[in-house]
Write a protein that holds these residues in place. Structure first.
Motif, PDB file in Angstrom:
ATOM      1  N   ALA A  94      -4.268   2.726  -6.987  1.00 29.23           N
ATOM      2  CA  ALA A  94      -4.891   1.980  -8.082  1.00 29.23           C
ATOM      3  C   ALA A  94      -4.777   0.472  -7.835  1.00 29.23           C
ATOM      4  O   ALA A  94      -5.737  -0.280  -8.073  1.00 29.23           O
ATOM      5  N   TYR A  95      -3.605   0.023  -7.369  1.00 29.99           N
ATOM      6  CA  TYR A  95      -3.466  -1.396  -7.037  1.00 29.99           C
ATOM      7  C   TYR A  95      -4.411  -1.778  -5.903  1.00 29.99           C
ATOM      8  O   TYR A  95      -5.060  -2.837  -5.942  1.00 29.99           O
ATOM      9  N   TYR A  96      -4.500  -0.931  -4.897  1.00 25.51           N
ATOM     10  CA  TYR A  96      -5.361  -1.216  -3.745  1.00 25.51           C
ATOM     11  C   TYR A  96      -6.821  -1.336  -4.166  1.00 25.51           C
ATOM     12  O   TYR A  96      -7.513  -2.304  -3.820  1.00 25.51           O
ATOM     13  N   ASN A  97      -7.286  -0.364  -4.938  1.00 23.63           N
ATOM     14  CA  ASN A  97      -8.698  -0.391  -5.338  1.00 23.63           C
ATOM     15  C   ASN A  97      -8.976  -1.511  -6.328  1.00 23.63           C
ATOM     16  O   ASN A  97     -10.075  -2.075  -6.345  1.00 23.63           O
ATOM     17  N   ARG A  98      -7.996  -1.828  -7.169  1.00 26.76           N
ATOM     18  CA  ARG A  98      -8.189  -2.979  -8.055  1.00 26.76           C
ATOM     19  C   ARG A  98      -8.281  -4.263  -7.235  1.00 26.76           C
ATOM     20  O   ARG A  98      -9.103  -5.148  -7.541  1.00 26.76           O
ATOM     21  N   GLY A  99      -7.472  -4.333  -6.183  1.00 25.13           N
ATOM     22  CA  GLY A  99      -7.572  -5.484  -5.290  1.00 25.13           C
ATOM     23  C   GLY A  99      -8.954  -5.581  -4.660  1.00 25.13           C
ATOM     24  O   GLY A  99      -9.540  -6.668  -4.566  1.00 25.13           O
ATOM     25  N   ASN A 100      -9.511  -4.449  -4.226  1.00 24.69           N
ATOM     26  CA  ASN A 100     -10.856  -4.453  -3.647  1.00 24.69           C
ATOM     27  C   ASN A 100     -11.890  -4.942  -4.651  1.00 24.69           C
ATOM     28  O   ASN A 100     -12.805  -5.712  -4.307  1.00 24.69           O
ATOM     29  N   ALA A 101     -11.762  -4.474  -5.902  1.00 25.52           N
ATOM     30  CA  ALA A 101     -12.719  -4.886  -6.932  1.00 25.52           C
ATOM     31  C   ALA A 101     -12.619  -6.390  -7.194  1.00 25.52           C
ATOM     32  O   ALA A 101     -13.641  -7.086  -7.353  1.00 25.52           O
ATOM     33  N   LYS A 102     -11.399  -6.912  -7.235  1.00 22.73           N
ATOM     34  CA  LYS A 102     -11.215  -8.345  -7.445  1.00 22.73           C
ATOM     35  C   LYS A 102     -11.773  -9.145  -6.267  1.00 22.73           C
ATOM     36  O   LYS A 102     -12.384 -10.210  -6.457  1.00 22.73           O
ATOM     37  N   ALA A 103     -11.583  -8.619  -5.053  1.00 21.05           N
ATOM     38  CA  ALA A 103     -12.135  -9.299  -3.880  1.00 21.05           C
ATOM     39  C   ALA A 103     -13.657  -9.349  -3.945  1.00 21.05           C
ATOM     40  O   ALA A 103     -14.275 -10.358  -3.583  1.00 21.05           O
ATOM     41  N   GLU A 104     -14.268  -8.260  -4.422  1.00 20.21           N
ATOM     42  CA  GLU A 104     -15.731  -8.232  -4.563  1.00 20.21           C
ATOM     43  C   GLU A 104     -16.212  -9.292  -5.548  1.00 20.21           C
ATOM     44  O   GLU A 104     -17.327  -9.804  -5.432  1.00 20.21           O
ATOM     45  N   LEU A 105     -15.388  -9.618  -6.537  1.00 20.15           N
ATOM     46  CA  LEU A 105     -15.747 -10.633  -7.534  1.00 20.15           C
ATOM     47  C   LEU A 105     -15.335 -12.037  -7.095  1.00 20.15           C
ATOM     48  O   LEU A 105     -15.497 -12.999  -7.849  1.00 20.15           O
ATOM     49  N   GLY A 106     -14.807 -12.159  -5.871  1.00 16.92           N
ATOM     50  CA  GLY A 106     -14.404 -13.466  -5.356  1.00 16.92           C
ATOM     51  C   GLY A 106     -13.046 -13.923  -5.844  1.00 16.92           C
ATOM     52  O   GLY A 106     -12.675 -15.092  -5.636  1.00 16.92           O
ATOM     53  N   GLU A 107     -12.290 -13.034  -6.478  1.00 13.72           N
ATOM     54  CA  GLU A 107     -10.958 -13.384  -6.981  1.00 13.72           C
ATOM     55  C   GLU A 107      -9.927 -13.103  -5.878  1.00 13.72           C
ATOM     56  O   GLU A 107      -9.109 -12.185  -5.960  1.00 13.72           O
ATOM     57  N   HIS A 108      -9.966 -13.907  -4.836  1.00 10.55           N
ATOM     58  CA  HIS A 108      -9.204 -13.599  -3.625  1.00 10.55           C
ATOM     59  C   HIS A 108      -7.694 -13.656  -3.843  1.00 10.55           C
ATOM     60  O   HIS A 108      -6.949 -12.812  -3.324  1.00 10.55           O
ATOM     61  N   GLY A 109      -7.231 -14.656  -4.573  1.00 16.32           N
ATOM     62  CA  GLY A 109      -5.794 -14.751  -4.812  1.00 16.32           C
ATOM     63  C   GLY A 109      -5.273 -13.555  -5.586  1.00 16.32           C
ATOM     64  O   GLY A 109      -4.218 -12.993  -5.250  1.00 16.32           O
ATOM     65  N   ALA A 110      -6.021 -13.132  -6.616  1.00 11.68           N
ATOM     66  CA  ALA A 110      -5.609 -11.977  -7.413  1.00 11.68           C
ATOM     67  C   ALA A 110      -5.684 -10.697  -6.575  1.00 11.68           C
ATOM     68  O   ALA A 110      -4.853  -9.795  -6.730  1.00 11.68           O
ATOM     69  N   ALA A 126      -2.639 -10.495  -4.405  1.00 14.45           N
ATOM     70  CA  ALA A 126      -1.466 -10.100  -5.203  1.00 14.45           C
ATOM     71  C   ALA A 126      -1.427  -8.580  -5.385  1.00 14.45           C
ATOM     72  O   ALA A 126      -0.352  -7.968  -5.320  1.00 14.45           O
ATOM     73  N   ASP A 127      -2.604  -7.949  -5.592  1.00 18.99           N
ATOM     74  CA  ASP A 127      -2.642  -6.492  -5.722  1.00 18.99           C
ATOM     75  C   ASP A 127      -2.333  -5.809  -4.395  1.00 18.99           C
ATOM     76  O   ASP A 127      -1.639  -4.776  -4.368  1.00 18.99           O
ATOM     77  N   TYR A 128      -2.840  -6.370  -3.303  1.00 17.75           N
ATOM     78  CA  TYR A 128      -2.522  -5.787  -1.993  1.00 17.75           C
ATOM     79  C   TYR A 128      -1.027  -5.903  -1.698  1.00 17.75           C
ATOM     80  O   TYR A 128      -0.421  -5.009  -1.100  1.00 17.75           O
ATOM     81  N   ASP A 129      -0.427  -7.016  -2.123  1.00 15.43           N
ATOM     82  CA  ASP A 129       1.018  -7.188  -1.938  1.00 15.43           C
ATOM     83  C   ASP A 129       1.799  -6.064  -2.627  1.00 15.43           C
ATOM     84  O   ASP A 129       2.749  -5.492  -2.059  1.00 15.43           O
ATOM     85  N   ILE A 130       1.400  -5.753  -3.873  1.00 20.01           N
ATOM     86  CA  ILE A 130       2.091  -4.691  -4.616  1.00 20.01           C
ATOM     87  C   ILE A 130       1.850  -3.338  -3.957  1.00 20.01           C
ATOM     88  O   ILE A 130       2.766  -2.507  -3.866  1.00 20.01           O
ATOM     89  N   THR A 131       0.609  -3.133  -3.485  1.00 16.75           N
ATOM     90  CA  THR A 131       0.296  -1.878  -2.796  1.00 16.75           C
ATOM     91  C   THR A 131       1.233  -1.664  -1.621  1.00 16.75           C
ATOM     92  O   THR A 131       1.806  -0.575  -1.442  1.00 16.75           O
ATOM     93  N   ILE A 132       1.405  -2.718  -0.828  1.00 16.92           N
ATOM     94  CA  ILE A 132       2.247  -2.625   0.367  1.00 16.92           C
ATOM     95  C   ILE A 132       3.723  -2.484  -0.004  1.00 16.92           C
ATOM     96  O   ILE A 132       4.485  -1.781   0.653  1.00 16.92           O
ATOM     97  N   GLU A 133       4.118  -3.129  -1.104  1.00 20.43           N
ATOM     98  CA  GLU A 133       5.503  -2.987  -1.576  1.00 20.43           C
ATOM     99  C   GLU A 133       5.784  -1.536  -1.971  1.00 20.43           C
ATOM    100  O   GLU A 133       6.855  -0.995  -1.677  1.00 20.43           O
ATOM    101  N   LEU A 134       4.779  -0.891  -2.617  1.00 20.22           N
ATOM    102  CA  LEU A 134       4.938   0.502  -3.032  1.00 20.22           C
ATOM    103  C   LEU A 134       4.838   1.452  -1.843  1.00 20.22           C
ATOM    104  O   LEU A 134       5.501   2.493  -1.804  1.00 20.22           O
ATOM    105  N   ASP A 135       3.994   1.096  -0.883  1.00 21.11           N
ATOM    106  CA  ASP A 135       3.766   1.957   0.285  1.00 21.11           C
ATOM    107  C   ASP A 135       3.664   1.088   1.535  1.00 21.11           C
ATOM    108  O   ASP A 135       2.571   0.632   1.896  1.00 21.11           O
ATOM    109  N   PRO A 136       4.774   0.831   2.195  1.00 23.52           N
ATOM    110  CA  PRO A 136       4.790  -0.083   3.350  1.00 23.52           C
ATOM    111  C   PRO A 136       3.917   0.368   4.523  1.00 23.52           C
ATOM    112  O   PRO A 136       3.652  -0.442   5.427  1.00 23.52           O
TER     113      PRO A 136
END
Length: 420
Positions: free
Chosen positions: A270-286, A289-299
């Motif tokens: 869910a964090y990963y896909n939310r990150g993708n959706a934010k990237a599609e909207l140009g919200e790169h920093g956000a 941040a979601d990709y960071d949490i994704t990797i923290e949960l699943d290295p």
């Protein structure tokens, strides 16, 4: 209408539902229906037996209508309806004529010739009708028939519990047989919903099947029902978010992912896909941040490293992007997207030869990778290899058009316009 009459009519509906799936039931299934009539509906065994006899159901082993007419299921795969109709009619005529010629001779399976001709007619009618044929395949492949009998429990179950158990069993078959074909699995979910209309899991499962078939709007409708039935159903929100993202509704998708994450904070997808959706909207920093949490949960989440690398590249953080692509490639062998992304980052740093090497690998892994051809063409152009560059760019244009990639096609056509 008294309760006994209501139960009598309800059991008839159960029998008719089963009859819609197959005209033939096994002996064990007949026993299960009789038990269900007595335990759940309060009928006598004689009453239940009378209903079964009047229904016209044939009691015997489960019948494979394909085998009845001498076919296998695979023979009809990817065939048009005219071909199927012709083959079915010819096989039915052949077997029916043979039965007539046999006269009164008994069959090895214990059926009379008259009973066998009834089965032949049922096989013909089922296989000629696309919907009936698909439902019959569902029965064969998901073993639905085996789930209907209700064994004798130590204590008689309530009507509600019997319905729940049947629906759970059929729903689980839908889950287990997903890889046998999405439409077949969807039929299993339809049956589960028919048995229990308030079964949120079945609506969610059917929605997932529709999504895998590209029917995202229909999938969203099923997820809506699942959520209405079970407001805290995290997977339904997550799946609905995915369907909305596929339709380009990234803001709405993010809203669903937000709820899915609130309900299940450890859902790395869910964090990963939310990150993708934010990237599609140009919200790169956000997105990062979601990709960071994704990797923290699943290295070991290779796709998250790759997506974070792409996003960092869009922010001009090329060295950090290359580091992410390196990790993605280490975690996921043959990761063409990561090689292409790393090549792009290297090219932006002026390392065109190293970039071309990465694009070469990406193309070797995915020969139809239009973006890799385009980027390699740009890198070769920077090195003055104009002829090779032009060839790569034209290949990229052809592949992008074939893939229906409108944005990349427009980008390449714009690049080529001064050359034409």
């Amino acid at each position: 209408m008294n309760q006994h009459t209501a139960n009598y009519d309800e059991f008839i509906r159960v029998v008719n539902t089963l009859k819609e799936l197959s005209q033939t039931i096994s002996r064990e299934q007949r026993i299960g229906l009789l038990q269900q009539a007595v335990q759940q509906f309060g009928l006598s065994a004689a009453e239940a037996d009378e209903i079964l006899k009047d229904s016209g159901l044939i009691v015997g082993e489960s019948v494979n209508y394909f085998e009845v007419l001498g076919f296998s299921v695979d023979e009809f795969e990817n065939r048009d309806e005219t071909f199927i109709l012709t083959r079915v009619e010819a096989a039915h005529k052949e077997h029916y004529s043979a039965s007539l010629q046999a006269g009164g001779l008994p069959r090895p399976d214990g059926r009379t010739q008259e009973q066998w001709r009834t089965v032949l007619n049922q096989a013909r009618d089922t296989l000629k009708d696309p919907q009936k044929r698909m439902e019959h395949i569902a029965i064969l492949q998901t073993e639905i028939a085996a789930e209907f009998p209700t064994p004798v429990p130590e204590e008689s179950p309530t009507a509600e519990q019997t319905s729940l158990d049947d629906a759970d069993a059929v729903n689980n078959r839908g889950l287990a047989k997903r890889n046998l074909g999405q439409r077949v699995a969807a039929i299993a979910y339809n049956i589960a919903i028919r048995l229990r209309p308030d079964f949120a899991n079945a609506y969610c499962g059917r929605g997932l099947m529709k999504a895998e078939l590209g029917e995202h709007i229909a999938a969203i409708l099923d997820y809506d029902i699942a959520i209405e039935l079970e407001p805290d159903y995290a997977d339904a929100y997550y799946n609905r978010g995915n369907a909305k993202a596929e339709l380009g509704e990234h803001g709405a998708a993010i809203a669903d992912y937000d709820i899915a994450i609130r309900l299940r904070p450890d859902n790395s997808d869910a964090y990963y896909n939310r990150g993708n959706a934010k990237a599609e909207l140009g919200e790169h920093g956000a997105a990062i941040a979601d990709y960071d949490i994704t990797i923290e949960l699943d290295p070991d989440y290779a796709n998250a490293y790759c997506a974070r690398g792409v996003t960092k590249g869009q922010l001009g953080q090329y060295f950090a992007a290359i580091s992410d692509f390196d990790t993605a490639i280490r975690l996921k062998r043959g990761f063409a997207n990561a090689y292409c992304g790393r090549g792009f980052a290297k090219a932006e740093l002026g390392e065109h030869i190293a970039a071309i090497s990465d694009y070469d690998i990406a193309i070797r892994l995915r020969p139809d990778f239009a973006a890799a051809y385009y980027n390699r063409g740009n890198a070769k152009d920077k090195l003055g290899r104009s002829s090779e560059a032009n060839q790569d760019v034209h290949t990229a244009l052809r592949l992008a058009r074939q893939a229906g990639d409108i944005m990349l096609t427009a980008t390449i056509e714009e690049r080529l316009r001064p050359l034409n």
